[in-house]
Write an enzyme that holds these catalytic residues in place. Sequence first.
Site, mmCIF file in Angstrom:
data_model
loop_
_atom_site.group_PDB
_atom_site.id
_atom_site.type_symbol
_atom_site.label_atom_id
_atom_site.label_comp_id
_atom_site.label_asym_id
_atom_site.label_seq_id
_atom_site.Cartn_x
_atom_site.Cartn_y
_atom_site.Cartn_z
ATOM 1 N N GLU A 17 -2.573 5.350 1.241
ATOM 2 C CA GLU A 17 -3.720 4.888 0.452
ATOM 3 C C GLU A 17 -4.347 3.719 1.197
ATOM 4 O O GLU A 17 -3.655 2.752 1.534
ATOM 5 C CB GLU A 17 -3.268 4.440 -0.946
ATOM 6 C CG GLU A 17 -4.425 3.978 -1.808
ATOM 7 C CD GLU A 17 -3.971 3.439 -3.151
ATOM 8 O OE1 GLU A 17 -4.835 3.163 -4.006
ATOM 9 O OE2 GLU A 17 -2.750 3.268 -3.346
ATOM 10 N N ARG A 68 14.064 5.258 1.202
ATOM 11 C CA ARG A 68 13.168 4.172 1.604
ATOM 12 C C ARG A 68 13.901 3.232 2.554
ATOM 13 O O ARG A 68 15.122 3.198 2.590
ATOM 14 C CB ARG A 68 12.736 3.362 0.376
ATOM 15 C CG ARG A 68 11.817 4.099 -0.556
ATOM 16 C CD ARG A 68 11.472 3.226 -1.737
ATOM 17 N NE ARG A 68 11.053 1.891 -1.320
ATOM 18 C CZ ARG A 68 10.052 1.230 -1.877
ATOM 19 N NH1 ARG A 68 9.366 1.763 -2.840
ATOM 20 N NH2 ARG A 68 9.736 0.028 -1.464
ATOM 21 N N LYS A 86 3.116 -3.539 -2.206
ATOM 22 C CA LYS A 86 1.759 -3.993 -1.874
ATOM 23 C C LYS A 86 1.281 -5.039 -2.860
ATOM 24 O O LYS A 86 0.621 -6.013 -2.483
ATOM 25 C CB LYS A 86 0.797 -2.803 -1.890
ATOM 26 C CG LYS A 86 0.820 -1.939 -0.658
ATOM 27 C CD LYS A 86 -0.276 -0.890 -0.766
ATOM 28 C CE LYS A 86 -0.232 0.081 0.408
ATOM 29 N NZ LYS A 86 -1.278 1.112 0.288
#
Length: 787
Positions: free
Chosen positions: A218, A438, A448
Amino acid sequence: MTTTIHVCKRGTNVPYGIIALVHYINSQLDSSEQKINIQWHEKINDVDSFVVLEIDDNEIIGSNVNIARYIAKKHKCLSLGNNSVFETTIDHWIDKLETNDFKTLEVVFDEINHHLTLRTFLVDYKLSFADFIIWGALKNSAVFNRQIKTGKEVGGPHLIRWVNYINSLDFVQQGINWVTNAIKPTKSSSKVGRDQPNMNIGLIDAQVGKVVTRFPPEPSGYLHIGHAKAAMLNHYFAQEYKGKLIVRFDDTNPTKEKEEFEESIKEDLALLEIYPDQVTYTSDSFDILYQYAIKIIEKGLAYVDDTDVSTMRKQRMDGIPSKSRDLSVQENLARFKEMTEGSEFGLKCCLRAKIDMSNPNKALRDPVIYRCNLDSHHRTGNKWKVYPTYDFACPIVDSIEGVTHALRTIEYRDRNPQYDWFLKSLELRKVHVWDFSRMNFVYTLLSKRKLQWFVNQGLVSGWDDPRFPTIRGIRRRGMTVEALKQYILTQGASQNDVTLEWDKLWALNKKVIDPIAPRHTSIIKQYIVKTSILGGPDNSYSKEIAKHKKNPDVGKKQTWFSSSIWIEQDDAKTFEKDEEITLMDWGNAIVKTIHKSETNPDIVTGLELLLNLEGDFKKTKKKITWIADTTNVSEVVLVDYDYLITKRKLEEDDDVEEFITEKSEFLDDALTDHNVKELKKGEIIQFERRGYYILDNDTSESALRFIRIPDGKASNMASKAGENPGKKKETKKEEITTNTTGIAFPVINEDITNNINMYKVPDIYGIVPLPKPEQVLKMYKIQNIYV
């Protein structure tokens, strides 16, 4: 009669005990007796068997204990023990030693230690098969060996004494050497080892030439190290199957997305040498996605809900259906039209998939798939007032773009059934999903939202701050692309979610930079000691010496020599009168006079050294860096950092403000040899006896700023602030002193800058070549677009 032991390695479980046992038995046999053969296999009978005993073409397959007992009994040269109770104890210990649970192992270690309190061997008064088997199990125990390596007395002194004795036996060493040689990698397999990636995940229906993967960032922030793993794994499998990689910008939220972030992502991917076969945008498919939204409404599988956000959140949590769930198709289409037009009522609504409000998996409790947003989109402008969510758009675009395998982090696992539901409900082509873990690091934020908070609060200089885990942040701190790529690939596609230390990554980086980093000298200016060299040169002079003694390709530098030099306070205060030391790159000298401060006897104010160039530098304990007191010195600022937070791992409900490191930036004024003026921004060097540094600003500035590069050593990777259980910190940005000349040391160059401020650093490096060999480091080849 011939006896052969067929040995197979499965994972890390090598049957050391049986191999050592065979070497012992062979050592006891005379020349007329047939010795036992040992053969190594990757697999036996196409299965991962441990050991197969072959006697005259007859195979016996069993546990290590049973085969060891059989061999010992057959050759009658080894004690078996006659106590059935103890045989059961041996089996009990063997079973327990196969676990990696520390608490269980600790009990077993204590039991064996207690048993050996008054014993030399486990059974009777001589070696038995039990000694070999238990020793072999301990040899294979990662927990035991890790504890031993760190110097801990595992179990107790009797266990350690026994292990050391068994290790010292000749035939045990022969067995270990046999294993080492047997599994020694060939040239073709030299890249396979414990640090190589575990990529054998068996992609379902994967066909060479037909695999298509995708990386869908994104454009709402900068790539961090976690994104790098996702990008590299998708790239790896696309290449492995000779397929293609799609980079798709998931631009479905105009409020957060910027073209700036999109361009930075492209730059960072190029930096990682990831060049996609195709670049697409979710916004390219807005028309198609809108049609699928209409279709899912017409099929009665979606409804427009005007429930307020807080109520909807509570209903989803409690499994309570919305009042709008049973509206007719016509009513839902009318409502969706109002959303599309951005009407007053439409702005209160969202489109939800009608899946299963009672499902234990909350991802299936009627998720939102379309929202209203009146902000202008950076690519489509004001064309749309409704935008699809990631959960709705991702499976549809994956399917229509030809993606065969969607590799994504394990945090999406609960949404996998939702992903499949959309494909089935809309009659779209199947896409296989694979989850991988992860990359979480201690003392590190990858969210973020939380990283943006630090930027907004002014606690960092920006998204490329050296304390940030962004690709740009760790680049600015001196991370190389080679080390980053190697580290990420060693993590493989495992699904084990762990929190990693930073030490291994930075240690890999050190291996990359050490062979080519030029060596320079720096002296901390605080309490710097002016030193007279007796027998030194009458006039200052310089000569060329190698920048890197082991790599002549790095080049040469000018080193100045004088009868007056500068030495660092930390070195000077360790000197004793008449002690012989070595001045690096010059020779030995004898300490003749030490002057100390009258007010503080711990501070050395001056030295006199007698040059002794005939002295043997191999006999001195102290090798000292120094700088000649000439005009050929440079003022620099050395910068070091701590972690931004004081807790190793933040939990979801932790307030980040409670764990902010009070001081995470440290500045030291220093003098360096004048050769650093030849460096370019972004070049990596080593200040001898201090560490590796990267130049963070242009040489046109009067005071150069060097950022310390972590070297991976545990002592250097520890938090300087220490673990904080949650004491609230002030969030106000700390003032950085502008006086870079210090107060307790002489000023060498009055022209030093008065405006050293880490919060005014430009974002990205431009094109900066590194020292030879240039091809080794590639991290500065990307052109900065924000000029």
